[in-house]
Write an enzyme that holds these catalytic residues in place. Structure first.
Site, mmCIF file in Angstrom:
data_model
loop_
_atom_site.group_PDB
_atom_site.id
_atom_site.type_symbol
_atom_site.label_atom_id
_atom_site.label_comp_id
_atom_site.label_asym_id
_atom_site.label_seq_id
_atom_site.Cartn_x
_atom_site.Cartn_y
_atom_site.Cartn_z
ATOM 1 N N ASP A 128 -67.653 -22.533 -67.250
ATOM 2 C CA ASP A 128 -67.199 -23.928 -66.394
ATOM 3 C C ASP A 128 -68.027 -23.370 -65.511
ATOM 4 O OD1 ASP A 128 -64.659 -26.116 -65.463
ATOM 5 O OD2 ASP A 128 -66.992 -26.019 -65.247
ATOM 6 N N GLY A 186 -68.334 -23.795 -62.264
ATOM 7 C CA GLY A 186 -67.428 -23.071 -60.439
ATOM 8 C C GLY A 186 -67.458 -24.721 -60.200
ATOM 9 N N GLY A 187 -67.283 -25.721 -60.483
ATOM 10 C CA GLY A 187 -67.763 -26.950 -60.169
ATOM 11 C C GLY A 187 -65.779 -27.652 -59.422
ATOM 12 N N GLN A 201 -67.905 -37.638 -64.393
ATOM 13 C CA GLN A 201 -66.455 -37.865 -63.379
ATOM 14 C C GLN A 201 -66.887 -38.938 -63.152
ATOM 15 O OE1 GLN A 201 -65.179 -36.118 -61.380
ATOM 16 N NE2 GLN A 201 -66.262 -34.118 -62.417
ATOM 17 N N ASP A 247 -59.209 -27.137 -72.804
ATOM 18 C CA ASP A 247 -59.075 -25.569 -72.322
ATOM 19 C C ASP A 247 -57.961 -26.713 -71.212
ATOM 20 O OD1 ASP A 247 -60.645 -26.996 -70.010
ATOM 21 O OD2 ASP A 247 -59.473 -24.994 -69.559
ATOM 22 N N CYS A 294 -42.230 -20.988 -86.797
ATOM 23 C CA CYS A 294 -43.347 -20.204 -85.878
ATOM 24 C C CYS A 294 -44.176 -18.994 -86.408
ATOM 25 C CB CYS A 294 -43.589 -20.363 -84.602
ATOM 26 S SG CYS A 294 -44.927 -19.399 -84.211
ATOM 27 N N CYS A 332 -46.577 -16.561 -85.526
ATOM 28 C CA CYS A 332 -46.611 -16.114 -84.070
ATOM 29 C C CYS A 332 -46.412 -14.689 -84.901
ATOM 30 C CB CYS A 332 -47.318 -16.173 -82.944
ATOM 31 S SG CYS A 332 -45.656 -16.460 -82.078
ATOM 32 N N CYS A 387 -42.345 -14.727 -82.768
ATOM 33 C CA CYS A 387 -41.665 -15.823 -83.718
ATOM 34 C C CYS A 387 -41.686 -14.596 -84.651
ATOM 35 C CB CYS A 387 -42.164 -16.214 -83.904
ATOM 36 S SG CYS A 387 -42.312 -17.312 -82.905
ATOM 37 N N HIS A 402 -46.992 -15.872 -78.430
ATOM 38 C CA HIS A 402 -46.398 -17.307 -79.123
ATOM 39 C C HIS A 402 -46.726 -18.875 -78.327
ATOM 40 C CE1 HIS A 402 -43.456 -20.583 -80.703
ATOM 41 N NE2 HIS A 402 -43.436 -20.887 -79.181
#
Ligand SMILES: Nc1nc(=O)c2cc3nc(NCCN4CCCCC4)[nH]c3cc2[nH]1
Ligand SMILES: [Zn+2]
Length: 378
Positions: free
Chosen positions: A102, A104-105, A198, A275, A313, A315, A318, A344
């Site tokens: 990203d 920095g905005g 925007q 994200d 799950c 993972c 789990c 998880h």
């Protein structure tokens, strides 16, 4: 399907997007110098060149494809030139998958106290040592070229919520001028520069922003200025106004989103990339994400619960540990407890986007969405 059209100067290309039903949902593949990745995708956030509490090996194991890092933070510490000298961000953090930074905005406006925005850029005080700092499109792009991410973001202003129409209009027009300056400053081939739409919460400004940025021809588009405290229906309305104006054969990235209910709605509007710090952040206070909502493992109710967080799950947490064990670790302030809840939560969201992709490819996304929303309590 929309075949990938040849794009000048870049690799974040968009190939074979498969439309599904009358929703805008699509399953695609994103080409970058570090591999070809499936969308819809969730990108774990590694703000300071690490996804907190998990290793690159664990990220790979859980199916992470692209991870996110922040120019604002790395510019302030350890410095982007230093990372360049270390061989770039992939080498520095030993991650050979995709990286998106990203610009920095957002961080400047949400982290840096005392800021002044002019046509030139944004002056702010470092949240680390209070020193006066300045970011402009040119500085932000140079910093991201030094970091060497596969996908970098134009320098923009994330308009606060709520904002007056006039302010949103002037800021959005400036962000478009900053996008053009970002493009001119971006000279690193093989690296994709995405613009950021925007427009605040104003339909007309959203449309103007999208149209102006599309005519500047970027290889992909972030949708910014959302998930900033607005009601979810307002966010969805802005998506409805914006996404259809973006080229079908290019990736759309909804910044900072989010919870599974937001992901499934945004995918329906045609978003490909997400994200959010949410899964890693709530993990660190002992909250696990499940398909029926949040489960606070730390609660006394789980003291003698010898089942895993989620029996279905796949993972590491789990597959090997019980709620009672994880609760014990969290209560005892054991670092391994945070690692297990983080593993998880990341796996849950990565797997959730994989399930959405499969549903789209099998043309059953709308029923997948119905079933999920019926079970998930926000
Ligand atoms: N360059 C840039 N421009 C944006 O307009 C932007 C808008 C964003 N909106 C968010 N929302 C993040 C909300 N997050 C939810 C979980 C808890 C912490 C805050 N992240 C964003 C990042 C952004 N980055
Ligand atoms: Zn799990």
């Amino acid at each position: 399907t929309c075949a990938f059209a040849g794009q000048k100067k870049v690799l974040a290309a968009y190939e074979e997007a498969v439309k599904c039903g009358y929703s805008g949902a699509r399953a695609g593949r994103l080409h970058t110098p570090h591999g070809v990745f499936d969308t819809p995708m969730f990108m774990p956030v590694g703000t300071q060149a690490t996804v907190k509490a998990v290793s690159p090996r664990e990220l790979k194991e859980m199916g992470a494809q692209i991870i996110l890092s922040n120019t604002y933070h790395l510019y302030l510490r350890p410095g982007t030139e230093l990372v360049a000298e270390a061989g770039g961000l992939h080498r520095f953090m030993d991650w050979d998958g995709g990286i998106l930074t990203d610009s920095g905005g957002f961080q400047v406006f949400s982290l840096g106290p005392l800021r002044k925005i002019t046509e030139e850029g944004a002056a702010f005080r470092s949240h680390i040592d209070g020193s006066t700092q300045f970011l402009s499109p040119e500085i932000a792009i140079k910093a991201q070229m030094n970091l060497g991410a596969d996908i970098i973001m134009a320098f923009d202003e994330c308009i606060p919520y709520p904002a007056e129409y006039q302010y949103a209009k002037l800021s959005t027009e400036r962000t478009t001028r900053w996008a053009e300056r970002s493009q001119k400053a971006h000279t690193r081939s093989g690296q994709a520069l995405f613009a950021i739409v925007q427009g605040g919460m104003y339909q007309d400004l959203r449309r103007v922003s999208a149209n102006d940025l599309v005519s500047l021809d970027f290889p992909g588009y972030g949708i910014g200025g959302l998930s900033v405290g607005e009601p979810k229906p307002v966010m969805y309305e802005m998506l409805e106004q914006t996404v259809p104006l973006l080229p079908e054969n290019k990736p759309r990235y909804l910044m900072g989103v989010g919870t599974p209910d937001c992901l499934v709605e945004a995918v329906r509007y045609g978003i490909d990339m997400f994200d959010c710090v949410f899964p890693t952040r709530v993990a660190r206070n002992g909250t696990a994400m499940t398909k029926s909502g949040r489960l606070v493992v730390k609660n006394a109710a789980y003291a003698k619960d010898f089942l895993p967080i989620d029996e279905n799950c796949g993972c590491y947490a789990c597959q090997n540990f019980s709620r009672a064990y994880i609760r014990h670790l969290l209560k005892a302030d054991e670092i391994f407890g945070l690692r297990l809840t983080t593993i998880h939560n990341l796996y849950f969201l990565l797997d959730f986007t994989k399930k959405m992709r499969q549903a789209i490819l099998e043309d059953r996304f709308l029923s997948f969405r119905e079933e999920f929303l019926a079970q998930y309590c926000k």
